[in-house]
Structure formats: C-alpha cells, structure tokens
Design an enzyme around this catalytic site. Structure first.
Site, PDB file in Angstrom:
ATOM      1  N   ASP A  53       0.892  -1.161   0.000  1.00 50.16           N
ATOM      2  CA  ASP A  53       0.000   0.000   0.000  1.00 50.16           C
ATOM      3  C   ASP A  53       0.929   1.210   0.000  1.00 50.16           C
ATOM      4  OD1 ASP A  53      -1.591   2.156   0.492  1.00 50.16           O
ATOM      5  OD2 ASP A  53      -2.694   1.240   2.155  1.00 50.16           O
ATOM      6  N   TYR A 143      -9.184  14.651  -9.902  1.00 45.05           N
ATOM      7  CA  TYR A 143      -8.089  13.951 -10.585  1.00 45.05           C
ATOM      8  C   TYR A 143      -7.181  14.944 -11.328  1.00 45.05           C
ATOM      9  CZ  TYR A 143      -6.104  10.649 -14.054  1.00 45.05           C
ATOM     10  OH  TYR A 143      -5.279   9.894 -14.852  1.00 45.05           O
TER      11      TYR A 143
HETATM   12  P1  NAD Z   1      -5.537   1.454 -12.855  1.00 45.34           P
HETATM   13  O1  NAD Z   1      -6.611   2.005 -12.008  1.00 45.34           O
HETATM   14  O2  NAD Z   1      -5.871   0.453 -13.884  1.00 45.34           O
HETATM   15  O3  NAD Z   1      -4.385   0.852 -11.949  1.00 45.34           O
HETATM   16  C1  NAD Z   1      -3.954   1.454 -10.758  1.00 45.34           C
HETATM   17  C2  NAD Z   1      -3.439   0.375  -9.839  1.00 45.34           C
HETATM   18  O4  NAD Z   1      -3.049   1.008  -8.607  1.00 45.34           O
HETATM   19  C3  NAD Z   1      -4.493  -0.682  -9.482  1.00 45.34           C
HETATM   20  O5  NAD Z   1      -4.019  -1.967  -9.781  1.00 45.34           O
HETATM   21  C4  NAD Z   1      -4.707  -0.505  -7.983  1.00 45.34           C
HETATM   22  O6  NAD Z   1      -4.938  -1.719  -7.296  1.00 45.34           O
HETATM   23  C5  NAD Z   1      -3.394   0.121  -7.565  1.00 45.34           C
HETATM   24  N1  NAD Z   1      -3.512   0.873  -6.303  1.00 45.34           N
HETATM   25  C6  NAD Z   1      -4.573   1.621  -5.894  1.00 45.34           C
HETATM   26  N2  NAD Z   1      -4.331   2.094  -4.661  1.00 45.34           N
HETATM   27  C7  NAD Z   1      -3.110   1.647  -4.299  1.00 45.34           C
HETATM   28  C8  NAD Z   1      -2.315   1.803  -3.132  1.00 45.34           C
HETATM   29  N3  NAD Z   1      -2.751   2.506  -2.079  1.00 45.34           N
HETATM   30  N4  NAD Z   1      -1.095   1.211  -3.109  1.00 45.34           N
HETATM   31  C9  NAD Z   1      -0.650   0.486  -4.164  1.00 45.34           C
HETATM   32  N5  NAD Z   1      -1.369   0.283  -5.280  1.00 45.34           N
HETATM   33  C10 NAD Z   1      -2.578   0.865  -5.349  1.00 45.34           C
HETATM   34  O7  NAD Z   1      -4.794   2.708 -13.534  1.00 45.34           O
HETATM   35  P2  NAD Z   1      -3.942   2.747 -14.883  1.00 45.34           P
HETATM   36  O8  NAD Z   1      -4.891   3.020 -15.987  1.00 45.34           O
HETATM   37  O9  NAD Z   1      -3.017   1.613 -14.965  1.00 45.34           O
HETATM   38  O10 NAD Z   1      -3.165   4.114 -14.645  1.00 45.34           O
HETATM   39  C11 NAD Z   1      -1.863   4.154 -14.107  1.00 45.34           C
HETATM   40  C12 NAD Z   1      -1.427   5.607 -14.036  1.00 45.34           C
HETATM   41  O11 NAD Z   1      -1.525   6.206 -15.338  1.00 45.34           O
HETATM   42  C13 NAD Z   1      -2.288   6.496 -13.115  1.00 45.34           C
HETATM   43  O12 NAD Z   1      -1.465   7.465 -12.510  1.00 45.34           O
HETATM   44  C14 NAD Z   1      -3.228   7.186 -14.073  1.00 45.34           C
HETATM   45  O13 NAD Z   1      -3.645   8.418 -13.572  1.00 45.34           O
HETATM   46  C15 NAD Z   1      -2.329   7.366 -15.291  1.00 45.34           C
HETATM   47  N6  NAD Z   1      -3.120   7.540 -16.507  1.00 45.34           N
HETATM   48  C16 NAD Z   1      -3.858   6.511 -17.023  1.00 45.34           C
HETATM   49  C17 NAD Z   1      -4.627   6.706 -18.163  1.00 45.34           C
HETATM   50  C18 NAD Z   1      -5.461   5.612 -18.761  1.00 45.34           C
HETATM   51  O14 NAD Z   1      -6.229   5.879 -19.712  1.00 45.34           O
HETATM   52  N7  NAD Z   1      -5.378   4.372 -18.274  1.00 45.34           N
HETATM   53  C19 NAD Z   1      -4.615   7.972 -18.792  1.00 45.34           C
HETATM   54  C20 NAD Z   1      -3.888   9.009 -18.214  1.00 45.34           C
HETATM   55  C21 NAD Z   1      -3.120   8.775 -17.087  1.00 45.34           C
HETATM   56  N1  SER Z   2      -8.061   7.821 -19.022  1.00 43.04           N
HETATM   57  C1  SER Z   2      -7.946   8.660 -17.888  1.00 43.04           C
HETATM   58  C2  SER Z   2      -9.258   8.907 -17.254  1.00 43.04           C
HETATM   59  O1  SER Z   2     -10.235   8.884 -17.969  1.00 43.04           O
HETATM   60  C3  SER Z   2      -7.304   9.974 -18.303  1.00 43.04           C
HETATM   61  O2  SER Z   2      -6.370  10.307 -17.377  1.00 43.04           O
HETATM   62  O3  SER Z   2      -9.302   9.145 -16.092  1.00 43.04           O
END
Ligand code: NAD
Ligand code: SER
Length: 315
Positions: A53, A143
C-alpha cells in the site's frame, strides 16, 4: 550494476503490460511488481511481486532496501471518474504516493522516477484543438487538480534537488490485456468487450465526444522511450504532451462495424460527460517529437483491427 525497477500499481491497466515489457528488457528479477491486490498470473509468475500500500512509507522503504531498487514507476492512483466519487481518497492517494517517491529521489535512494500525468490537467478554459504543451490549465476535477499539482511538484524536485523525474500526459488508453480502472475514457475499452460478447454497447459519453486516445503498445513504447532517453534530452520536467489518435464514440462504433456489421451502439450520458467536455479533443506533441523523437504508430483502424483480433482469441 544493472538497475532494479519497482513498479507500483502493477495490477492495473498500464502496469499489467508495462511490467512484462520491462522484465523483457531488464530481466525478470530486476523488475519488482507491487500493488495492494495481486497482479495478472503472467506478472505474478514471471518475477518478484510485493504487496504494497503506497500510503505506507515504511513498507515502501523496506521493499526498496530489500531489492536494491534504483528506479520507480509509480502507477497507483485513482482515475478521473473514481476520484469524483471519492474526493478525499483521490487527493490523498494521488498526492501522497508521489511525495513518498519524490522524497526517495531527493534522498538519493533511487536515481530515476516515472510518474504519469494526464490530459485531465487541462480544463474548460484550455484551447481544445491541438492543445499546446504550455497553455491555460484550470482543471475542474479532483483527478485533474491532483495531476496538475503533481506536475508542479515533479518540476520543483528536479529544479531544487536534481531528482531525475520524467512524465507523460497520457491520453485515454485502450488495450485488450487488462480492464481500465475507473476513468472517463474507459468506454473505448468496454465497447470492444461488449461488441464481441453481446453485439451491442451503451456509451456513457454522447456520440460526438471527441477525445485524445492512444493504443497501449504506443503508450508503453512512449513511456520506455522517455525513460531510456539521455537526461539532457528530457527538457520538460513537469510532463510531456503526447498524441496518439483522436476519435469520438460514433467513429469507434463505425470501425467496429467494419468487423461486426450487426454491432449496435446506443448512448446514455452520465456524470462522465461533463468531465469529457472539459478535456482537449486533440494534442500538440511537438516538444516530445523534437526532444526524444516521439511518434505514434496506431491510428483508429489499426488499433481496432488489433483489439478485435486479440479479443476474439480471448473469448
Ligand atoms: P488502474 O486504475 O488500472 O491501476 C492502478 C493500480 O493502482 C491498481 O491496480 C490498484 O490496485 C493500484 N492501487 C490503488 N491504490 C493503491 C495503493 N494505495 N497502493 C498500491 N497500489 C494501489 O490505472 P492505470 O490506468 O493503470 O493508470 C496508471 C497511471 O496512469 C495512473 O497514474 C493514471 O492516472 C495514469 N493515466 C492513465 C490513463 C489511462 O487511460 N489508463 C490515462 C492518463 C493517465
Ligand atoms: N483515461 C484517464 C481517465 O479517464 C485519463 O487520465 O481518467
């Protein structure tokens, strides 16, 4: 000595794919996956995994020490839609996770950090077409506010303490290996699963909502190209604009109908529509192109072909 990387948030949409790519590059034992929940079977079985965590700083230090970690990819966060439903957790998790990692950089315990930002740093007053790297930024979601604050902190730690932190403002990401984690752009992943399973999909964004998106192989490549670039090429230490492909729900539906002519799309807006309306429609990524040679490979039809052929095999 070879670097050892810690990926925090390895069970999520990006982590599931990024971990496997980095294990291929650095060797399985040089990539420690971590999350509050188990990761995919492939991730769990191919190398070390630690339950973490990220709010628990002592446990983070223990893992970094145990594995001699030298680089961190911080992916744990609450995404846009989930954070609107849980404001306090969204703010606390997104900010405290980053400050714990930046402090490891400041103390010279680790030497390189990756932290993703998002197109959510922009807001309703930002120019929406070909949104520039430097422009008006007044995000109006929890966010987006957390990502904008994060960008400021990254740049501050680089300037004040020489922390080598690198970042990309990802657009909405589309991939077939893992489910998305609660974002506004998730419709563009769900639509493929529902099209193949049920032949129809109800979009929570209206037909005309153009957003910047990117196919996951491009996103993984952008991340690694930025992280592997010589430090002097990384001239922006807040976060880089990167562009993939922009489309609206009715355009992705039409692409899917090329493969599945009977596919039916309907629309029922919810609270995510207002979030989408505040974001850009397309992104100017000329700085990323000039500084470290970024160029996306996937357009909408190439992405759709690849999604459908992989998911057909899965179902
Ligand atoms: P996701 O929600 O799929 O994965 C996040 C992971 O973090 C999950 O597996 C969750 O279990 C874990 N998590 C949550 N709380 C936690 C904690 N306290 N300690 C440890 N782990 C924890 O998100 P993602 O899509 O893989 O995104 C990863 C990063 O990329 C994030 O910072 C997100 O803001 C950024 N991002 C993603 C997108 C997208 O479209 N997927 C777009 C822009 C930015
Ligand atoms: N795909 C992400 C969201 O919709 C963009 O950061 O939150």
């Amino acid at each position: 000595m070879k670097d050892t990387i810690l990926v925090i948030g390895s069970s999520g949409q990006i982590g599931t794919e990024l971990v496997m790519k980095l294990r291929e590059m650095y060797g399985n034992n040089h990539l420690v996956a971590s999350d509050i929940r188990p990761s995919s079977l492939e991730v769990m079985q191919s190398g070390p995994f630690e339950e973490l965590d990220i709010m628990n700083e002592a446990r983070l230090h223990e893992i970094v020490k145990k594995h001699n970690v030298t680089q961190v990819y911080l992916l744990a966060a609450l995404l846009s839609a989930t954070a609107e439903k849980n404001i306090e957790l969204g703010w606390n998790l997104n900010m405290r996770s980053l400050s714990h990692i930046l402090d490891l950089g400041r103390e010279k315990i680790i030497k390189k950090i990756y932290w993703p930002s998002s197109i959510a740093v922009f807001g309703p007053t930002t120019p929406q077409l070909m949104t520039p790297q430097y422009t008006i930024m007044e995000p109006n979601t929890v966010y987006g506010i957390s990502k904008q604050a994060g960008e400021r902190w990254c740049e501050y730690y680089f300037n004040k303490f020489g922390v080598d932190v690198r970042s990309i403002r990802y657009p909405g990401l589309v991939g077939w290996k893992a489910s998305p984690g609660g974002g506004t752009t998730d419709y563009a992943v769900h639509i493929f699963h529902e099209a193949l399973k049920h032949g129809k999909y109800e979009s929570f964004l209206n037909a005309n909502t153009t957003l910047p998106m990117m196919y996951m192989p491009d996103a993984i490549r952008a991340t690694i190209e930025l992280m592997e670039a010589p430090a002097e090429q990384v001239k922006i230490r807040s976060s880089y604009n990167v562009s993939g492909v922009s489309f609206k729900p009715e355009e992705i539906a039409a692409e899917i109908q090329r493969h599945l002519p009977a596919f039916e799309m309907s629309y029922q807006e919810d609270y995510r529509q207002a979030i989408a309306n505040s974001w850009p429609k397309s992104i100017d990524d000329s700085n990323a192109q000039e500084h470290w040679g970024w160029k996306a490979e996937y357009d909408l039809s190439k992405m759709t072909d690849d999604m459908i052929s992989n998911l057909k095999e899965k179902y």
